[in-house]
Write an enzyme that holds these catalytic residues in place. Structure first.
Site, PDB file in Angstrom:
ATOM      1  N   GLY A 165      82.252  41.174  72.405  1.00 19.57           N
ATOM      2  CA  GLY A 165      82.956  42.491  73.409  1.00 19.57           C
ATOM      3  C   GLY A 165      81.989  43.706  73.295  1.00 19.57           C
ATOM      4  N   SER A 166      82.531  44.572  73.494  1.00 23.66           N
ATOM      5  CA  SER A 166      81.807  45.912  73.563  1.00 23.66           C
ATOM      6  C   SER A 166      81.143  46.480  72.614  1.00 23.66           C
ATOM      7  CB  SER A 166      82.690  47.191  74.374  1.00 23.66           C
ATOM      8  OG  SER A 166      83.506  47.564  73.306  1.00 23.66           O
ATOM      9  N   PRO A 167      79.888  47.225  72.683  1.00 12.04           N
ATOM     10  CA  PRO A 167      79.445  48.100  71.368  1.00 12.04           C
ATOM     11  C   PRO A 167      80.372  48.757  70.764  1.00 12.04           C
ATOM     12  CG  PRO A 167      77.864  47.907  73.292  1.00 12.04           C
ATOM     13  CD  PRO A 167      79.217  47.487  73.759  1.00 12.04           C
TER      14      PRO A 167
ATOM     15  N   VAL B  52      83.592  48.527  70.395  1.00 10.42           N
ATOM     16  CA  VAL B  52      84.504  48.019  69.594  1.00 10.42           C
ATOM     17  C   VAL B  52      83.717  47.026  68.308  1.00 10.42           C
ATOM     18  CG1 VAL B  52      86.309  45.962  69.302  1.00 10.42           C
ATOM     19  CG2 VAL B  52      86.113  47.512  71.456  1.00 10.42           C
ATOM     20  N   GLY B  53      82.607  46.778  68.596  1.00 17.43           N
ATOM     21  CA  GLY B  53      81.843  46.215  67.789  1.00 17.43           C
ATOM     22  C   GLY B  53      81.617  47.041  66.504  1.00 17.43           C
TER      23      GLY B  53
ATOM     24  N   GLU C 155      78.484  39.751  69.259  1.00 19.04           N
ATOM     25  CA  GLU C 155      77.864  39.453  70.600  1.00 19.04           C
ATOM     26  C   GLU C 155      78.277  40.680  71.725  1.00 19.04           C
ATOM     27  OE1 GLU C 155      75.549  37.459  71.303  1.00 19.04           O
ATOM     28  OE2 GLU C 155      75.881  35.817  69.763  1.00 19.04           O
TER      29      GLU C 155
ATOM     30  N   CYS D 155      78.337  39.782  80.365  1.00 16.10           N
ATOM     31  CA  CYS D 155      77.566  40.647  79.485  1.00 16.10           C
ATOM     32  C   CYS D 155      76.039  40.585  79.787  1.00 16.10           C
ATOM     33  CB  CYS D 155      77.804  40.398  77.945  1.00 16.10           C
ATOM     34  SG  CYS D 155      77.495  38.709  77.555  1.00 16.10           S
TER      35      CYS D 155
END
Length: 457
Positions: A183-185, A187-188, A205, A239
């Site tokens: 997902g997105s940085p 939320v990461g 990822e 992505c």
């Protein structure tokens, strides 16, 4: 969520090679044959994804991963013996690959089948139990994923939990042994923080702004065709999609001409009506991307072609004269808008790329080996393609993943197996070691022997 409360004291029996192989074969059969039509229908309902793109980017991506795992799994699982230094004569050592345990996979909406079942292949190959959380933004695809999993795996091996952000938050409170998130940085960071509470290992990822460099020697026709497919497949919701292009100033106009030709060839003159062109996943994401475009145009950007929007569908759009301070040059676009910027000096490209975070991918189009090596040496990225885009994702003998802001850890093939495995060091003493002669009390003679070992061995 009561049924998924984890018991830290209970260790599940490892799944042997035969069991893992049987499950992987059943998963391939389900994706390739039993549920293939349902997968196609679900992705069309979720965001009008063309059948060809479903087969390539969802079905093939999973089945090729399974085939690769089945071909190499026995070797991956085998103990790996390592060399014994002379100082440890009388011993032997090996690495034993054991499953990490109970794993959580949180998958995204942009490739809702591939990025759910792909990591599952690696987790199952490594012998783990899994809870899989698919995206709530693609409900039809998530339902098919659940149907496939429940047809193959008993719930004590793999369970699918559907739901929104609240469900993900509740799952992240549990003490998993490994978490695999795509997902997105932004939320990461939340996932990594939650994992830290239980010291769970993570594979992240993520994404970012993946640049393209086209130098003065590049084959522009080939570059235009490959970049058009890499950018506008899945309507740019990838992505690793090319996020912006630096093209040598002598090549800019010709490249734009070639790119326009390719887009008309791929999607006709009205792409929003083309069955070969995907739509955005929902109106919110379409408005976000279109907002980037409108702001850039207000600040002086010029639309070379495209720019139209009908509901969730945005035309393949190329813009030039893009202000570097605009949102479209700061945020990951994740949609079908592509900024093209001319450059004169290689150093200017490098400086701009270094200005941002390390990208998930970086693409170079050139026939000049000196230029290729210069750009590779002076940049950092999760992965790169030379004279192509996106293709490294499907190459099972390459690791896939980001670096820092664009990700943590690697996936696919052997790297996916390792991500879900603990590499356990095993040292065996076969005969008495010469080092035992050096146990206390430490005499001057022993000190001399230790000095010799330190110096020579």
């Amino acid at each position: 969520m009561q049924e998924f409360q984890l018991q830290k004291s209970k260790v599940a029996e490892p799944l042997d090679f035969t069991h893992r192989k049987r499950r992987l074969k059943a998963l391939k059969e389900a994706v390739l044959f039993t549920y293939r039509d349902e997968i196609r229908e679900a992705l069309w309902k979720d965001f009008r994804k063309p059948v060809a793109e479903v087969d390539l980017s969802e079905v093939y991506a999973i089945t090729s991963e399974i085939d690769h795992a089945l071909r190499h799994l026995k070797r991956w699982m085998s103990d790996k013996y390592v060399r014994t230094p002379l100082a440890f004569f009388g011993s032997s050592s090996h690495i034993r690959y054991e499953p990490k345990g109970l794993c959580l996979i949180i998958s995204p909406w942009n490739f809702p089948v591939n990025l759910a079942l792909g990591p599952l292949v690696s987790a199952v190959a490594a012998g783990n139990r899994v809870i899989l959380k698919p995206s709530e933004l693609t409900p039809h695809s998530s339902a098919v994923v659940r149907k496939i999993v429940e047809a193959i795996f008993p719930p004590e091996e793999v369970a699918v939990v559907e739901g929104g952000v609240e469900t993900s938050t509740e799952l992240l409170d549990l003490p998993f042994h490994h978490i695999f998130f795509t997902g997105s940085p932004q939320v990461g960071k939340i996932v990594m923080k939650a994992a830290a509470k239980h010291l769970s290992s993570v594979t992240l990822e993520l994404g970012g702004k993946s640049p393209v460099i086209i130098d003065e020697t590049a084959d522009l026709k080939a570059a235009a065709k490959r970049l058009a497919w890499g950018k506008w497949m899945n309507a740019g919701q990838i992505c690793i999609a090319p996020d912006y292009i630096f093209v040598h100033h002598t090549q800019k106009e010709q490249f734009l001409t070639e790119l326009r030709k390719v887009v008309e060839e791929f999607y006709n003159k009205n792409p929003t009506e083309s069955v070969s062109f995907c739509s955005m996943v929902n109106e919110k994401h379409a408005e976000r991307v279109y907002g980037y475009l409108e702001e850039a145009v207000e600040k002086g950007a010029k639309i070379q072609f495209g720019g139209g929007k009908e509901g969730k569908r945005i035309e393949p759009t190329v813009i030039t004269n893009v202000p570097l301070g605009s949102a479209i040059m700061k945020e990951e676009i994740f949609g079908p808008v592509l900024p093209v910027l001319p450059y004169r000096e290689k150093e200017d490209v490098i400086r701009y790329i270094h200005h941002g975070e390390k990208p998930l991918a970086l693409y170079i189009f050139s026939k000049n080996e000196g230029n290729i090596n210069y750009f590779l040496t002076n940049t950092r990225a999760g992965g790169s393609c030379i004279n192509n885009a996106d293709m490294h994702f499907l190459q099972p003998y390459l690791p896939f993943g980001g670096d820092n802001y664009s990700g943590l850890g690697k996936a696919h093939g052997h790297w996916g197996f390792l991500a879900f495995s603990n590499e356990r060091a095993v040292y065996r003493q076969n005969i008495p070691s010469v080092l035992e002669k050096l146990m206390p009390p430490y005499t001057s003679g022993k000190n001399k022997v230790i000095e010799a070992i330190v110096k020579w061995l």
